[in-house]
Design a protein around this motif. Sequence first.
Motif, PDB file in Angstrom:
ATOM      1  N   ASN A 189       0.799  -1.207   0.127  1.00  0.00           N
ATOM      2  CA  ASN A 189      -0.008   0.004   0.019  1.00  0.00           C
ATOM      3  C   ASN A 189       0.872   1.333  -0.029  1.00  0.00           C
ATOM      4  OD1 ASN A 189       0.579   0.878   2.884  1.00  0.00           O
ATOM      5  ND2 ASN A 189      -0.404  -1.121   3.390  1.00  0.00           N
ATOM      6  N   GLY A 190      -0.005   2.342  -0.331  1.00  0.00           N
ATOM      7  CA  GLY A 190       1.024   3.773  -0.327  1.00  0.00           C
ATOM      8  C   GLY A 190       1.518   3.993   1.097  1.00  0.00           C
ATOM      9  N   THR A 191       0.922   3.724   2.185  1.00  0.00           N
ATOM     10  CA  THR A 191       1.482   4.055   3.406  1.00  0.00           C
ATOM     11  C   THR A 191       2.727   3.626   3.826  1.00  0.00           C
ATOM     12  OG1 THR A 191      -0.780   4.185   4.377  1.00  0.00           O
ATOM     13  CG2 THR A 191       0.712   3.980   6.063  1.00  0.00           C
ATOM     14  N   ASP A 192       2.766   2.042   3.433  1.00  0.00           N
ATOM     15  CA  ASP A 192       4.235   1.405   3.896  1.00  0.00           C
ATOM     16  C   ASP A 192       5.123   1.987   2.820  1.00  0.00           C
ATOM     17  OD1 ASP A 192       3.278  -0.146   6.056  1.00  0.00           O
ATOM     18  OD2 ASP A 192       2.891  -1.782   4.758  1.00  0.00           O
ATOM     19  N   THR A 218      -3.274  17.614   4.217  1.00  0.00           N
ATOM     20  CA  THR A 218      -2.962  16.126   3.457  1.00  0.00           C
ATOM     21  C   THR A 218      -3.800  15.143   4.317  1.00  0.00           C
ATOM     22  OG1 THR A 218      -1.213  14.552   2.822  1.00  0.00           O
ATOM     23  CG2 THR A 218      -0.721  15.821   4.835  1.00  0.00           C
ATOM     24  N   PHE A 219      -3.709  14.016   3.556  1.00  0.00           N
ATOM     25  CA  PHE A 219      -4.237  12.752   4.145  1.00  0.00           C
ATOM     26  C   PHE A 219      -3.263  12.377   5.176  1.00  0.00           C
ATOM     27  CE2 PHE A 219      -4.667   8.050   4.242  1.00  0.00           C
ATOM     28  CZ  PHE A 219      -5.770   7.910   4.716  1.00  0.00           C
ATOM     29  N   PHE A 220      -3.899  11.717   6.257  1.00  0.00           N
ATOM     30  CA  PHE A 220      -3.224  11.544   7.685  1.00  0.00           C
ATOM     31  C   PHE A 220      -1.981  10.680   7.521  1.00  0.00           C
ATOM     32  CE2 PHE A 220      -3.341   8.839  11.804  1.00  0.00           C
ATOM     33  CZ  PHE A 220      -2.847   9.759  12.473  1.00  0.00           C
ATOM     34  N   GLU A 233       9.194  12.398  -1.495  1.00  0.00           N
ATOM     35  CA  GLU A 233       7.860  12.838  -2.198  1.00  0.00           C
ATOM     36  C   GLU A 233       6.804  11.876  -2.323  1.00  0.00           C
ATOM     37  OE1 GLU A 233       8.162  12.251  -6.460  1.00  0.00           O
ATOM     38  OE2 GLU A 233       6.407  13.659  -6.939  1.00  0.00           O
ATOM     39  N   ASP A 234       5.791  12.415  -1.402  1.00  0.00           N
ATOM     40  CA  ASP A 234       4.508  11.763  -1.416  1.00  0.00           C
ATOM     41  C   ASP A 234       3.575  11.897  -2.522  1.00  0.00           C
ATOM     42  OD1 ASP A 234       1.962  10.630  -0.670  1.00  0.00           O
ATOM     43  OD2 ASP A 234       1.937  11.445   1.504  1.00  0.00           O
ATOM     44  N   ALA A 235       3.642  10.900  -3.420  1.00  0.00           N
ATOM     45  CA  ALA A 235       3.057  11.047  -4.590  1.00  0.00           C
ATOM     46  C   ALA A 235       2.129  10.037  -4.700  1.00  0.00           C
ATOM     47  CB  ALA A 235       3.956  10.832  -5.883  1.00  0.00           C
ATOM     48  N   ALA A 236       1.282   9.713  -3.709  1.00  0.00           N
ATOM     49  CA  ALA A 236       0.181   9.035  -3.455  1.00  0.00           C
ATOM     50  C   ALA A 236      -0.832   9.500  -4.549  1.00  0.00           C
ATOM     51  CB  ALA A 236      -0.143   8.861  -2.097  1.00  0.00           C
ATOM     52  N   GLN A 237      -1.113  10.761  -4.645  1.00  0.00           N
ATOM     53  CA  GLN A 237      -1.774  11.664  -5.288  1.00  0.00           C
ATOM     54  C   GLN A 237      -1.041  12.073  -6.774  1.00  0.00           C
ATOM     55  OE1 GLN A 237      -4.222  14.392  -3.195  1.00  0.00           O
ATOM     56  NE2 GLN A 237      -4.505  12.929  -1.487  1.00  0.00           N
ATOM     57  N   GLY A 238       0.094  12.014  -6.883  1.00  0.00           N
ATOM     58  CA  GLY A 238       0.591  12.685  -7.788  1.00  0.00           C
ATOM     59  C   GLY A 238       0.693  12.139  -9.180  1.00  0.00           C
ATOM     60  N   THR A 256       4.269   6.163  -4.121  1.00  0.00           N
ATOM     61  CA  THR A 256       2.885   6.287  -4.478  1.00  0.00           C
ATOM     62  C   THR A 256       1.948   5.163  -3.947  1.00  0.00           C
ATOM     63  OG1 THR A 256       1.596   6.953  -6.517  1.00  0.00           O
ATOM     64  CG2 THR A 256       2.910   5.169  -6.690  1.00  0.00           C
ATOM     65  N   SER A 257       0.649   5.282  -4.177  1.00  0.00           N
ATOM     66  CA  SER A 257      -0.615   4.499  -3.801  1.00  0.00           C
ATOM     67  C   SER A 257      -1.354   4.020  -5.065  1.00  0.00           C
ATOM     68  CB  SER A 257      -1.528   5.407  -2.772  1.00  0.00           C
ATOM     69  OG  SER A 257      -2.542   4.624  -2.614  1.00  0.00           O
ATOM     70  N   PHE A 258      -1.567   2.923  -4.881  1.00  0.00           N
ATOM     71  CA  PHE A 258      -2.483   2.344  -6.203  1.00  0.00           C
ATOM     72  C   PHE A 258      -3.773   1.963  -5.643  1.00  0.00           C
ATOM     73  CE2 PHE A 258       1.778   0.694  -7.515  1.00  0.00           C
ATOM     74  CZ  PHE A 258       2.007   1.672  -8.483  1.00  0.00           C
ATOM     75  N   ALA A 289      -9.131   4.288  -5.745  1.00  0.00           N
ATOM     76  CA  ALA A 289      -9.609   5.597  -6.243  1.00  0.00           C
ATOM     77  C   ALA A 289      -8.533   6.678  -6.914  1.00  0.00           C
ATOM     78  CB  ALA A 289     -10.312   6.044  -5.075  1.00  0.00           C
ATOM     79  N   LYS A 290      -7.149   6.132  -6.505  1.00  0.00           N
ATOM     80  CA  LYS A 290      -6.116   6.820  -7.197  1.00  0.00           C
ATOM     81  C   LYS A 290      -6.237   6.948  -8.854  1.00  0.00           C
ATOM     82  CE  LYS A 290      -4.379   7.678  -2.995  1.00  0.00           C
ATOM     83  NZ  LYS A 290      -5.077   8.592  -2.313  1.00  0.00           N
ATOM     84  N   ALA A 291      -5.441   7.875  -9.412  1.00  0.00           N
ATOM     85  CA  ALA A 291      -5.475   8.041 -10.780  1.00  0.00           C
ATOM     86  C   ALA A 291      -5.078   6.703 -11.282  1.00  0.00           C
ATOM     87  CB  ALA A 291      -4.669   9.096 -11.056  1.00  0.00           C
TER      88      ALA A 291
HETATM   89  C1  LIG Z   1      -1.424  11.857   0.398  1.00  0.00           C
HETATM   90  C2  LIG Z   1      -1.719  10.499   0.518  1.00  0.00           C
HETATM   91  N1  LIG Z   1      -0.362   9.845   1.201  1.00  0.00           N
HETATM   92  C3  LIG Z   1      -0.466   8.636   1.519  1.00  0.00           C
HETATM   93  C4  LIG Z   1      -1.716   7.963   1.144  1.00  0.00           C
HETATM   94  C5  LIG Z   1      -1.823   6.348   1.752  1.00  0.00           C
HETATM   95  O1  LIG Z   1      -1.754   5.533   0.625  1.00  0.00           O
HETATM   96  P1  LIG Z   1      -2.675   4.227   1.175  1.00  0.00           P
HETATM   97  O2  LIG Z   1      -4.020   4.317   1.179  1.00  0.00           O
HETATM   98  O3  LIG Z   1      -2.356   3.282   0.031  1.00  0.00           O
HETATM   99  O4  LIG Z   1      -1.794   3.264   2.144  1.00  0.00           O
HETATM  100  C6  LIG Z   1      -2.780   8.394   0.670  1.00  0.00           C
HETATM  101  C7  LIG Z   1      -3.859   7.635   0.132  1.00  0.00           C
HETATM  102  O5  LIG Z   1      -4.963   7.772   0.280  1.00  0.00           O
HETATM  103  C8  LIG Z   1      -2.647   9.673   0.113  1.00  0.00           C
HETATM  104  O6  LIG Z   1      -3.668  10.264  -0.340  1.00  0.00           O
END
Ligand SMILES: Cc1ncc(COP(=O)(O)O)c(C=O)c1O
Length: 375
Positions: free
Chosen positions: A60-63, A86-88, A164-169, A188-190, A193-195
Amino acid sequence: MQKIAFNDLGAQYNHLKEEIDAQIAAVLADAHFISGPQVETLEQELCSYTGRKYCVTTDNGTDALLMPLMAKGIGEGDAVFVPAFTFFASAEVVSLTGATPVFCDSEEDTFNMDPASLERQLEKVKREGKLKPKAVVAVDLFGQPADFSRLEPICRENGLFLLEDAAQGFGGAMGSRKACSLGDCSATSFFPAKALGCYGDGGAVFTDDEEMHRLLVSLRVHGKGAMKYDNVRLGLNARLDTMQAGILLPKLHAFDAENAHRNRAAERYSEKLRGRFTVPTVREGFSSGFGYYTLKASGTEERAKAMDALKAAGVPSIIYYPKPLHLQKVYEPLGYREGDLPVAERLTRTVFSLPMHGYLTDDVIDYICSVLNNI
Ligand SMILES: Cc1ncc(COP(=O)(O)O)c(C=O)c1O
Protein backbone atom coordinates in the motif's frame (compact mmCIF):
# COMPACT_ATOMS: atom_id res chain seq x y z
CA MET A 1 -29.33 11.88 -15.86
CA GLN A 2 -28.00 8.43 -14.92
CA LYS A 3 -26.33 7.90 -11.52
CA ILE A 4 -23.17 10.00 -11.30
CA ALA A 5 -20.11 8.33 -9.78
CA PHE A 6 -17.39 10.28 -7.98
CA ASN A 7 -14.81 8.00 -9.59
CA ASP A 8 -16.33 5.64 -12.17
CA LEU A 9 -14.24 2.49 -11.83
CA GLY A 10 -17.00 0.55 -13.61
CA ALA A 11 -16.61 2.66 -16.77
CA GLN A 12 -12.86 2.08 -16.69
CA TYR A 13 -13.34 -1.68 -16.25
CA ASN A 14 -15.77 -1.80 -19.18
CA HIS A 15 -13.17 -0.06 -21.32
CA LEU A 16 -10.23 -2.27 -20.28
CA LYS A 17 -12.19 -5.46 -19.53
CA GLU A 18 -10.50 -7.72 -22.08
CA GLU A 19 -6.94 -6.90 -20.96
CA ILE A 20 -7.76 -6.91 -17.24
CA ASP A 21 -9.66 -10.22 -17.44
CA ALA A 22 -6.76 -11.76 -19.39
CA GLN A 23 -4.29 -10.63 -16.71
CA ILE A 24 -6.43 -12.06 -13.90
CA ALA A 25 -6.87 -15.35 -15.78
CA ALA A 26 -3.10 -15.58 -16.37
CA VAL A 27 -2.35 -15.12 -12.66
CA LEU A 28 -4.96 -17.74 -11.70
CA ALA A 29 -3.57 -20.21 -14.24
CA ASP A 30 0.01 -19.62 -13.14
CA ALA A 31 -0.85 -19.68 -9.39
CA HIS A 32 2.23 -17.61 -8.61
CA PHE A 33 0.29 -15.30 -6.34
CA ILE A 34 3.20 -13.74 -4.42
CA SER A 35 6.16 -12.17 -6.27
CA GLY A 36 5.01 -13.53 -9.62
CA PRO A 37 6.59 -12.30 -12.87
CA GLN A 38 3.96 -9.54 -13.33
CA VAL A 39 5.42 -7.74 -10.29
CA GLU A 40 8.84 -7.35 -11.88
CA THR A 41 7.34 -6.41 -15.26
CA LEU A 42 5.28 -3.70 -13.56
CA GLU A 43 8.32 -2.38 -11.68
CA GLN A 44 10.29 -2.13 -14.93
CA GLU A 45 7.42 -0.36 -16.71
CA LEU A 46 6.97 2.05 -13.80
CA CYS A 47 10.68 2.91 -13.98
CA SER A 48 10.36 3.63 -17.71
CA TYR A 49 7.24 5.69 -17.15
CA THR A 50 8.57 7.84 -14.30
CA GLY A 51 12.22 8.02 -15.35
CA ARG A 52 13.46 6.63 -12.00
CA LYS A 53 16.20 4.00 -11.87
CA TYR A 54 14.57 1.73 -9.26
CA CYS A 55 10.98 0.86 -8.33
CA VAL A 56 9.95 -1.34 -5.39
CA THR A 57 6.22 -2.12 -5.40
CA THR A 58 4.53 -2.46 -2.01
CA ASP A 59 1.33 -3.57 -0.28
CA ASN A 60 0.00 0.00 0.00
CA GLY A 61 1.01 3.65 -0.18
CA THR A 62 1.42 4.02 3.57
CA ASP A 63 4.15 1.36 3.73
CA ALA A 64 5.69 2.89 0.58
CA LEU A 65 6.11 6.11 2.61
CA LEU A 66 7.22 4.35 5.78
CA MET A 67 9.94 2.18 4.21
CA PRO A 68 12.25 5.00 2.98
CA LEU A 69 12.05 6.63 6.44
CA MET A 70 12.98 3.27 8.02
CA ALA A 71 15.81 2.88 5.49
CA LYS A 72 17.19 6.29 6.52
CA GLY A 73 17.13 5.21 10.18
CA ILE A 74 14.78 8.06 11.10
CA GLY A 75 13.41 7.71 14.62
CA GLU A 76 13.08 9.17 18.10
CA GLY A 77 14.46 12.68 18.48
CA ASP A 78 14.22 13.44 14.77
CA ALA A 79 12.05 16.13 13.18
CA VAL A 80 10.30 15.38 9.89
CA PHE A 81 8.51 18.30 8.21
CA VAL A 82 5.05 17.51 6.81
CA PRO A 83 2.23 19.66 5.38
CA ALA A 84 -0.78 20.02 7.68
CA PHE A 85 -3.23 19.87 4.78
CA THR A 86 -3.00 16.31 3.49
CA PHE A 87 -4.19 12.76 4.17
CA PHE A 88 -3.26 11.48 7.62
CA ALA A 89 -0.81 8.80 6.36
CA SER A 90 1.72 11.49 5.29
CA ALA A 91 2.33 12.28 8.98
CA GLU A 92 1.34 8.94 10.49
CA VAL A 93 4.38 7.19 8.99
CA VAL A 94 6.65 9.77 10.64
CA SER A 95 5.12 9.02 14.04
CA LEU A 96 5.34 5.26 13.40
CA THR A 97 9.14 5.56 13.14
CA GLY A 98 9.20 7.33 16.53
CA ALA A 99 10.15 10.68 14.94
CA THR A 100 8.12 13.88 15.44
CA PRO A 101 6.14 15.44 12.59
CA VAL A 102 6.61 19.20 12.38
CA PHE A 103 3.65 20.64 10.51
CA CYS A 104 4.00 23.27 7.77
CA ASP A 105 1.42 25.57 6.25
CA SER A 106 0.12 25.34 2.66
CA GLU A 107 0.11 27.60 -0.38
CA GLU A 108 -3.25 29.31 -0.80
CA ASP A 109 -3.41 28.63 -4.56
CA THR A 110 -1.88 25.16 -5.14
CA PHE A 111 -2.76 23.75 -1.66
CA ASN A 112 0.74 22.22 -1.51
CA MET A 113 3.41 22.67 1.19
CA ASP A 114 4.54 26.31 1.39
CA PRO A 115 8.37 26.33 1.15
CA ALA A 116 8.44 29.59 3.15
CA SER A 117 6.56 27.89 6.00
CA LEU A 118 9.02 24.98 5.81
CA GLU A 119 11.90 27.43 6.23
CA ARG A 120 10.21 29.05 9.22
CA GLN A 121 9.50 25.72 10.91
CA LEU A 122 13.05 24.53 10.22
CA GLU A 123 14.51 27.66 11.86
CA LYS A 124 12.18 27.16 14.84
CA VAL A 125 13.29 23.54 15.33
CA LYS A 126 16.95 24.58 15.09
CA ARG A 127 16.43 27.45 17.55
CA GLU A 128 14.65 25.23 20.09
CA GLY A 129 17.36 22.57 19.78
CA LYS A 130 15.17 19.69 21.01
CA LEU A 131 14.79 17.75 17.76
CA LYS A 132 17.24 16.99 14.93
CA PRO A 133 15.90 18.11 11.53
CA LYS A 134 16.14 15.02 9.31
CA ALA A 135 13.59 14.89 6.49
CA VAL A 136 10.71 16.49 4.59
CA VAL A 137 7.62 14.69 3.30
CA ALA A 138 6.30 16.84 0.43
CA VAL A 139 2.85 15.84 -0.85
CA ASP A 140 1.66 16.19 -4.48
CA LEU A 141 -1.85 17.12 -3.39
CA PHE A 142 -4.79 16.42 -5.73
CA GLY A 143 -2.40 15.54 -8.58
CA GLN A 144 -0.04 18.51 -8.78
CA PRO A 145 3.56 18.07 -7.62
CA ALA A 146 4.64 20.20 -4.67
CA ASP A 147 7.08 22.97 -5.60
CA PHE A 148 10.20 20.79 -5.69
CA SER A 149 12.10 23.57 -7.51
CA ARG A 150 12.12 25.38 -4.15
CA LEU A 151 12.00 22.39 -1.78
CA GLU A 152 15.01 20.57 -3.28
CA PRO A 153 17.52 23.44 -2.65
CA ILE A 154 16.23 23.95 0.93
CA CYS A 155 16.68 20.23 1.64
CA ARG A 156 20.12 20.10 0.01
CA GLU A 157 21.40 23.12 1.98
CA ASN A 158 20.14 21.69 5.25
CA GLY A 159 21.04 18.02 4.73
CA LEU A 160 17.40 16.93 4.80
CA PHE A 161 16.13 13.76 3.13
CA LEU A 162 13.32 14.75 0.73
CA LEU A 163 10.54 12.19 0.34
CA GLU A 164 7.89 12.86 -2.32
CA ASP A 165 4.45 11.65 -1.22
CA ALA A 166 3.12 11.06 -4.72
CA ALA A 167 0.14 8.97 -3.54
CA GLN A 168 -2.05 11.48 -5.42
CA GLY A 169 0.66 12.69 -7.79
CA PHE A 170 0.88 10.03 -10.48
CA GLY A 171 0.38 11.77 -13.84
CA GLY A 172 1.64 15.17 -12.69
CA ALA A 173 5.02 16.70 -13.58
CA MET A 174 7.39 19.57 -12.88
CA GLY A 175 8.74 20.50 -16.30
CA SER A 176 9.96 17.28 -17.89
CA ARG A 177 10.32 15.58 -14.48
CA LYS A 178 7.38 13.33 -13.77
CA ALA A 179 5.79 12.82 -10.35
CA CYS A 180 7.48 9.85 -8.59
CA SER A 181 10.87 11.13 -9.79
CA LEU A 182 11.11 14.23 -7.54
CA GLY A 183 13.15 14.54 -4.35
CA ASP A 184 15.45 11.76 -3.07
CA CYS A 185 12.77 9.11 -3.00
CA SER A 186 9.10 8.94 -3.96
CA ALA A 187 6.14 6.90 -2.77
CA THR A 188 2.83 6.35 -4.50
CA SER A 189 -0.43 4.55 -3.76
CA PHE A 190 -2.46 2.27 -6.00
CA PHE A 191 -5.56 2.50 -3.78
CA PRO A 192 -8.53 1.92 -6.18
CA ALA A 193 -9.63 5.59 -6.16
CA LYS A 194 -6.20 6.90 -7.19
CA ALA A 195 -5.48 8.03 -10.76
CA LEU A 196 -3.56 4.75 -11.20
CA GLY A 197 -5.33 2.33 -8.90
CA CYS A 198 -5.57 -1.45 -8.56
CA TYR A 199 -8.45 -3.58 -7.22
CA GLY A 200 -7.32 -3.59 -3.62
CA ASP A 201 -4.39 -2.02 -1.79
CA GLY A 202 -1.06 -1.37 -3.47
CA GLY A 203 1.81 1.09 -3.68
CA ALA A 204 5.37 1.67 -4.86
CA VAL A 205 8.60 3.38 -3.84
CA PHE A 206 10.93 4.98 -6.40
CA THR A 207 14.57 5.99 -6.05
CA ASP A 208 17.73 6.52 -8.09
CA ASP A 209 19.93 5.49 -5.13
CA GLU A 210 21.31 1.94 -5.34
CA GLU A 211 21.85 1.60 -1.57
CA MET A 212 18.31 2.84 -0.84
CA HIS A 213 16.98 0.31 -3.35
CA ARG A 214 18.88 -2.51 -1.64
CA LEU A 215 17.44 -1.52 1.76
CA LEU A 216 13.88 -1.20 0.40
CA VAL A 217 14.03 -4.69 -1.11
CA SER A 218 15.13 -6.02 2.28
CA LEU A 219 12.55 -4.04 4.29
CA ARG A 220 9.73 -5.24 2.02
CA VAL A 221 10.30 -8.86 3.10
CA HIS A 222 10.95 -8.91 6.86
CA GLY A 223 14.39 -7.29 6.66
CA LYS A 224 15.78 -10.19 4.62
CA GLY A 225 19.48 -10.58 3.89
CA ALA A 226 20.74 -13.02 1.26
CA MET A 227 17.37 -14.82 1.35
CA LYS A 228 13.98 -14.75 3.08
CA TYR A 229 15.08 -16.83 6.11
CA ASP A 230 18.17 -14.73 6.71
CA ASN A 231 16.95 -11.69 8.64
CA VAL A 232 19.42 -8.86 9.06
CA ARG A 233 17.10 -6.03 10.18
CA LEU A 234 13.47 -5.50 11.21
CA GLY A 235 11.23 -5.06 8.20
CA LEU A 236 7.66 -5.56 7.09
CA ASN A 237 5.57 -7.89 4.99
CA ALA A 238 4.93 -5.27 2.33
CA ARG A 239 4.78 -7.02 -1.05
CA LEU A 240 2.33 -6.11 -3.82
CA ASP A 241 0.23 -9.18 -4.80
CA THR A 242 0.87 -10.62 -8.27
CA MET A 243 -2.85 -10.22 -9.07
CA GLN A 244 -2.73 -6.48 -8.37
CA ALA A 245 0.44 -6.11 -10.46
CA GLY A 246 -1.32 -7.88 -13.35
CA ILE A 247 -4.36 -5.59 -13.03
CA LEU A 248 -2.12 -2.50 -12.94
CA LEU A 249 -0.36 -3.33 -16.24
CA PRO A 250 -3.30 -2.59 -18.61
CA LYS A 251 -4.26 0.37 -16.42
CA LEU A 252 -0.74 1.79 -16.78
CA HIS A 253 -0.93 1.29 -20.57
CA ALA A 254 -4.20 3.28 -20.63
CA PHE A 255 -2.90 5.89 -18.20
CA ASP A 256 -1.78 8.64 -20.60
CA ALA A 257 -5.12 8.66 -22.44
CA GLU A 258 -7.03 8.78 -19.14
CA ASN A 259 -4.71 11.51 -17.85
CA ALA A 260 -5.34 13.63 -20.93
CA HIS A 261 -9.08 13.07 -20.50
CA ARG A 262 -8.95 14.16 -16.83
CA ASN A 263 -7.03 17.30 -17.84
CA ARG A 264 -9.64 18.14 -20.48
CA ALA A 265 -12.41 17.54 -17.94
CA ALA A 266 -10.67 19.84 -15.44
CA GLU A 267 -10.38 22.54 -18.08
CA ARG A 268 -14.09 22.28 -18.91
CA TYR A 269 -15.08 22.46 -15.21
CA SER A 270 -12.82 25.50 -14.72
CA GLU A 271 -14.11 27.34 -17.79
CA LYS A 272 -17.67 27.04 -16.48
CA LEU A 273 -17.04 27.61 -12.78
CA ARG A 274 -14.35 30.32 -12.81
CA GLY A 275 -15.69 33.42 -11.06
CA ARG A 276 -18.31 31.41 -9.15
CA PHE A 277 -15.73 29.43 -7.12
CA THR A 278 -11.94 29.48 -6.94
CA VAL A 279 -10.89 26.86 -9.50
CA PRO A 280 -7.62 24.86 -9.24
CA THR A 281 -4.35 26.66 -10.02
CA VAL A 282 -1.64 24.73 -11.83
CA ARG A 283 1.71 26.41 -11.30
CA GLU A 284 3.52 27.71 -14.42
CA GLY A 285 5.71 24.91 -15.84
CA PHE A 286 3.89 22.21 -13.82
CA SER A 287 1.14 19.80 -14.81
CA SER A 288 -1.39 17.95 -12.71
CA GLY A 289 -2.68 14.40 -12.99
CA PHE A 290 -6.03 15.79 -11.70
CA GLY A 291 -6.77 12.72 -9.65
CA TYR A 292 -9.07 15.15 -7.83
CA TYR A 293 -10.82 18.32 -9.00
CA THR A 294 -11.05 20.59 -5.97
CA LEU A 295 -12.87 23.91 -5.71
CA LYS A 296 -12.59 26.54 -3.03
CA ALA A 297 -15.73 28.31 -1.78
CA SER A 298 -15.65 31.77 -0.21
CA GLY A 299 -16.52 30.30 3.19
CA THR A 300 -17.94 27.33 5.08
CA GLU A 301 -21.55 28.40 4.49
CA GLU A 302 -21.11 28.76 0.75
CA ARG A 303 -19.45 25.34 0.63
CA ALA A 304 -22.30 23.73 2.58
CA LYS A 305 -24.84 25.33 0.23
CA ALA A 306 -22.96 24.06 -2.83
CA MET A 307 -22.62 20.54 -1.47
CA ASP A 308 -26.29 20.44 -0.44
CA ALA A 309 -27.36 21.53 -3.92
CA LEU A 310 -25.14 18.88 -5.50
CA LYS A 311 -26.52 16.20 -3.21
CA ALA A 312 -30.11 17.17 -4.02
CA ALA A 313 -29.23 16.91 -7.73
CA GLY A 314 -27.68 13.44 -7.29
CA VAL A 315 -24.06 14.59 -7.60
CA PRO A 316 -21.53 13.21 -5.11
CA SER A 317 -18.96 15.66 -3.68
CA ILE A 318 -16.38 15.07 -0.95
CA ILE A 319 -14.35 17.26 1.41
CA TYR A 320 -10.66 16.37 1.18
CA TYR A 321 -9.80 17.21 4.02
CA PRO A 322 -12.11 18.48 6.76
CA LYS A 323 -9.46 18.76 9.52
CA PRO A 324 -5.80 19.80 9.33
CA LEU A 325 -3.35 17.30 10.75
CA HIS A 326 -1.86 19.59 13.42
CA LEU A 327 -5.33 19.83 15.03
CA GLN A 328 -6.06 16.08 14.96
CA LYS A 329 -6.67 14.64 18.42
CA VAL A 330 -3.76 12.21 18.14
CA TYR A 331 -1.38 15.19 17.76
CA GLU A 332 -2.74 17.15 20.76
CA PRO A 333 0.43 16.37 22.77
CA LEU A 334 2.47 18.33 20.20
CA GLY A 335 0.73 21.50 21.44
CA TYR A 336 -0.48 23.11 18.20
CA ARG A 337 -3.35 25.60 18.47
CA GLU A 338 -5.97 26.86 16.05
CA GLY A 339 -4.47 29.76 14.11
CA ASP A 340 -0.93 28.26 14.00
CA LEU A 341 -1.22 27.27 10.31
CA PRO A 342 -3.91 29.62 8.98
CA VAL A 343 -3.90 28.68 5.30
CA ALA A 344 -4.22 24.94 5.94
CA GLU A 345 -7.00 25.63 8.45
CA ARG A 346 -8.85 27.89 6.01
CA LEU A 347 -8.60 25.28 3.25
CA THR A 348 -10.24 22.64 5.46
CA ARG A 349 -13.19 25.04 5.86
CA THR A 350 -13.63 25.91 2.18
CA VAL A 351 -12.55 23.14 -0.23
CA PHE A 352 -14.73 20.45 -1.80
CA SER A 353 -14.02 18.00 -4.64
CA LEU A 354 -16.22 17.14 -7.62
CA PRO A 355 -16.51 13.86 -9.58
CA MET A 356 -13.33 13.27 -11.58
CA HIS A 357 -12.06 10.29 -13.57
CA GLY A 358 -10.80 9.34 -17.01
CA TYR A 359 -14.28 8.56 -18.40
CA LEU A 360 -16.24 11.62 -17.23
CA THR A 361 -18.49 12.90 -20.04
CA ASP A 362 -19.04 16.51 -21.11
CA ASP A 363 -22.77 16.10 -20.42
CA VAL A 364 -22.12 15.16 -16.79
CA ILE A 365 -19.65 18.03 -16.34
CA ASP A 366 -22.14 20.49 -17.85
CA TYR A 367 -24.92 19.18 -15.62
CA ILE A 368 -22.75 19.51 -12.47
CA CYS A 369 -21.71 23.03 -13.45
CA SER A 370 -25.30 24.06 -14.12
CA VAL A 371 -26.29 22.85 -10.64
CA LEU A 372 -23.47 24.91 -9.08
CA ASN A 373 -24.12 27.98 -11.23
CA ASN A 374 -27.87 27.96 -10.46
CA ILE A 375 -27.60 28.03 -6.69
C1 LIG B 1 -1.42 11.94 0.26
C2 LIG B 1 -1.54 10.49 0.61
N1 LIG B 1 -0.52 9.89 1.24
C3 LIG B 1 -0.55 8.59 1.56
C4 LIG B 1 -1.65 7.80 1.27
C5 LIG B 1 -1.67 6.38 1.71
O1 LIG B 1 -1.88 5.47 0.70
P1 LIG B 1 -2.59 4.05 0.99
O2 LIG B 1 -4.04 4.33 1.25
O3 LIG B 1 -2.37 3.27 -0.26
O4 LIG B 1 -1.91 3.44 2.16
C6 LIG B 1 -2.73 8.38 0.60
C7 LIG B 1 -3.89 7.55 0.24
O5 LIG B 1 -5.03 7.85 0.42
C8 LIG B 1 -2.69 9.76 0.28
O6 LIG B 1 -3.71 10.36 -0.35
